[in-house]
Motif scaffolding. Structure first.
Motif, PDB file in Angstrom:
ATOM      1  N   PHE A 129       0.837  -1.209   0.000  1.00 46.04           N
ATOM      2  CA  PHE A 129       0.000   0.000   0.000  1.00 46.04           C
ATOM      3  C   PHE A 129       0.869   1.256   0.000  1.00 46.04           C
ATOM      4  N   ASN A 130       1.940   1.229   0.790  1.00 46.09           N
ATOM      5  CA  ASN A 130       2.832   2.395   0.857  1.00 46.09           C
ATOM      6  C   ASN A 130       3.507   2.651  -0.490  1.00 46.09           C
ATOM      7  N   ALA A 159       2.306   3.087  -6.333  1.00 44.54           N
ATOM      8  CA  ALA A 159       2.612   3.146  -7.764  1.00 44.54           C
ATOM      9  C   ALA A 159       3.396   1.924  -8.205  1.00 44.54           C
ATOM     10  N   PHE A 160       4.326   1.479  -7.386  1.00 45.10           N
ATOM     11  CA  PHE A 160       5.087   0.254  -7.667  1.00 45.10           C
ATOM     12  C   PHE A 160       4.153  -0.945  -7.759  1.00 45.10           C
ATOM     13  N   SER A 161       3.226  -1.065  -6.808  1.00 46.08           N
ATOM     14  CA  SER A 161       2.286  -2.186  -6.793  1.00 46.08           C
ATOM     15  C   SER A 161       1.321  -2.130  -7.971  1.00 46.08           C
ATOM     16  N   ARG A 162       0.867  -0.914  -8.309  1.00 48.57           N
ATOM     17  CA  ARG A 162      -0.029  -0.760  -9.460  1.00 48.57           C
ATOM     18  C   ARG A 162       0.660  -1.210 -10.742  1.00 48.57           C
ATOM     19  N   ILE A 221      -2.933  -8.395  -5.666  1.00 51.38           N
ATOM     20  CA  ILE A 221      -2.531  -7.070  -5.191  1.00 51.38           C
ATOM     21  C   ILE A 221      -3.772  -6.310  -4.758  1.00 51.38           C
ATOM     22  N   ASP A 222      -3.855  -5.980  -3.482  1.00 49.29           N
ATOM     23  CA  ASP A 222      -4.972  -5.200  -2.938  1.00 49.29           C
ATOM     24  C   ASP A 222      -4.414  -3.884  -2.435  1.00 49.29           C
ATOM     25  N   LEU A 223      -4.800  -2.777  -3.098  1.00 52.02           N
ATOM     26  CA  LEU A 223      -4.248  -1.480  -2.743  1.00 52.02           C
ATOM     27  C   LEU A 223      -5.111  -0.702  -1.757  1.00 52.02           C
ATOM     28  N   ASN A 224      -6.092  -1.374  -1.146  1.00 52.11           N
ATOM     29  CA  ASN A 224      -6.822  -0.744  -0.051  1.00 52.11           C
ATOM     30  C   ASN A 224      -5.948  -0.752   1.200  1.00 52.11           C
ATOM     31  N   ALA A 225      -6.110   0.260   2.029  1.00 52.56           N
ATOM     32  CA  ALA A 225      -5.315   0.340   3.254  1.00 52.56           C
ATOM     33  C   ALA A 225      -5.595  -0.869   4.129  1.00 52.56           C
TER      34      ALA A 225
END
Length: 386
Positions: free
Chosen positions: A135-136, A139-142, A166-170
């Motif tokens: 999450f932090n 952009a890398f994870s996306r 990949i879950d980009l929710n907090a």
């Protein structure tokens, strides 16, 4: 034509699976603790970068870079991604995260060797990251999620890799920490004198109700509207940028800067309807402040970019929304710390019919609509939106 790929070189195995012509023509041996090697048409090269560049030059030249400058940048990214060790991987992930703020791919606006080789090299590192770290490094994870869904079906398995959710929710706080905090509070309360407890209760009654839990990030938080391009000029200080004047149904048109020079001729930019993201924080691009972003689709190979087009009859200022999220209220301005657009963007795609929409966590497709009609692209199917 043959190749010997090192057993710890998943990046080259992924690249080979990405280029069907090369996969069919080249026989592969896997060796341990040696440099990967390729014998092709009388050329023999060693090392991941050299092998990747020869494969691209022979079978898929666009992957190597469209210009000499792009080729140099592709080589630089591949070199950086090859550095092993936790410290180097941490630094590389941070570099990608910083570089991709406002970008989709590592080099220019298309998929290249840089993305494929870097993805293969950081796959194990991504797998080891906590949900909080992913999450932090939003952009890398996306970017990682985009690449793993861009490669052909089965390519990951051929490279010995797996799909990573990949879950980009907090992420929610750890239960143990919450429990420990509650326990300490109970102990402190029980140790307080009776009078102190009464005073505390009186104060608590006067306190306002606790703030509600932070709302889950959903696509309706993004302010999408129909815009009409009134005028477009080349950016005075950037060859790759246009400066557009766009009517979005407000008192004054908005100035918007777009990196579309390489993909859309200026005459095709004039006098047309587009979809705008209207609540991004304004940003200066080479001295010109941009007050929105034009939503476009990029083809899976990264070679084509097209506008997401609102349906015929749309008017400037018409609301654009995702099916199933009709009643949501957009944020006035997207706060960078909330990472709303960065969280939603990895699910933005066109489907097989060139219809635009968003894939949720369950992979359900929510069409992008104006009224009851869907937004589309001219030719790009299965393209990413940004």
């Amino acid at each position: 034509m043959s190749a010997s790929f090192s057993s710890n070189d998943p990046a080259l195995k992924l690249l080979l699976a990405f280029i069907p012509e090369a996969e069919q023509a080249i026989s592969i041996d896997t060796v341990a603790d040696q440099l990967s090697q390729l014998n092709l048409n009388g050329h023999c090269v060693e090392g991941t970068n050299a092998v990747a560049q020869l494969l691209a030059a022979t079978y898929s030249e666009a992957l190597a870079g469209a210009t000499d400058a792009d080729k140099a940048e592709v080589s630089q990214w591949m070199t950086m991604s090859a550095r092993h060790g936790p410290t180097e991987r941490q630094a590389f992930a941070q570099t990608i995260n910083d570089h991709l703020a406002g970008k989709t791919y590592l080099v220019s606006n298309y998929l290249s060797l840089a993305d494929l080789i870097a993805f293969g090299n950081v796959h194990a590192f991504m797998e080891s990251l906590s949900a909080q770290k992913r999450f932090n490094w939003c952009a890398f994870s996306r970017w990682f999620d985009l690449i793993q869904h861009t490669v052909p079906a089965g390519a990951l398995a051929k490279a010995g890799l797996k799909l990573i959710e990949i879950d980009l929710n907090a992420p929610a706080p750890a239960k143990k920490q919450v429990a420990a905090t509650a326990s300490k509070a109970e102990q402190a309360t029980s140790a307080e004198p009776k009078a102190a407890k009464q005073d505390k209760k009186a104060k608590e009654k006067k306190q306002p109700a606790a703030a509600k839990e932070e709302a889950k990030i959903v696509p309706s938080m993004i302010d999408l509207r129909v815009g009409h391009i009134l005028d477009v000029q080349k950016h005075p200080d950037a060859d790759s940028l246009y400066v557009e004047t766009i009517d979005v149904g407000e008192g004054e048109p908005r100035t918007v800067v777009s990196g579309l020079v390489r993909f859309i001729p200026i005459e095709q930019m004039q006098n047309r309807d587009v979809v705008l993201v209207c609540n991004l924080k304004p940003a200066a691009m080479r001295g010109v402040k941009s007050f929105a972003m034009v939503l476009c689709a990029t083809s899976p190979d990264g070679n084509s970019v097209e506008f997401v087009e609102p349906p015929k009859g749309s008017k400037p200022g018409d609301r654009v929304y995702f099916e199933g999220y009709e009643n949501g209220t957009p944020e006035e301005v997207l706060k960078p710390k909330m990472k709303v657009f960065e969280t939603i963007q990895p699910g933005l795609f066109t489907d097989d019919s060139c219809e635009a929409g968003w894939y949720d966590e369950q992979k359900a497709f929510h069409k992008l609509l104006v009224g009851s009609q869907v937004c589309t692209t001219a030719t790009i199917a299965k393209g990413s939106l940004k």
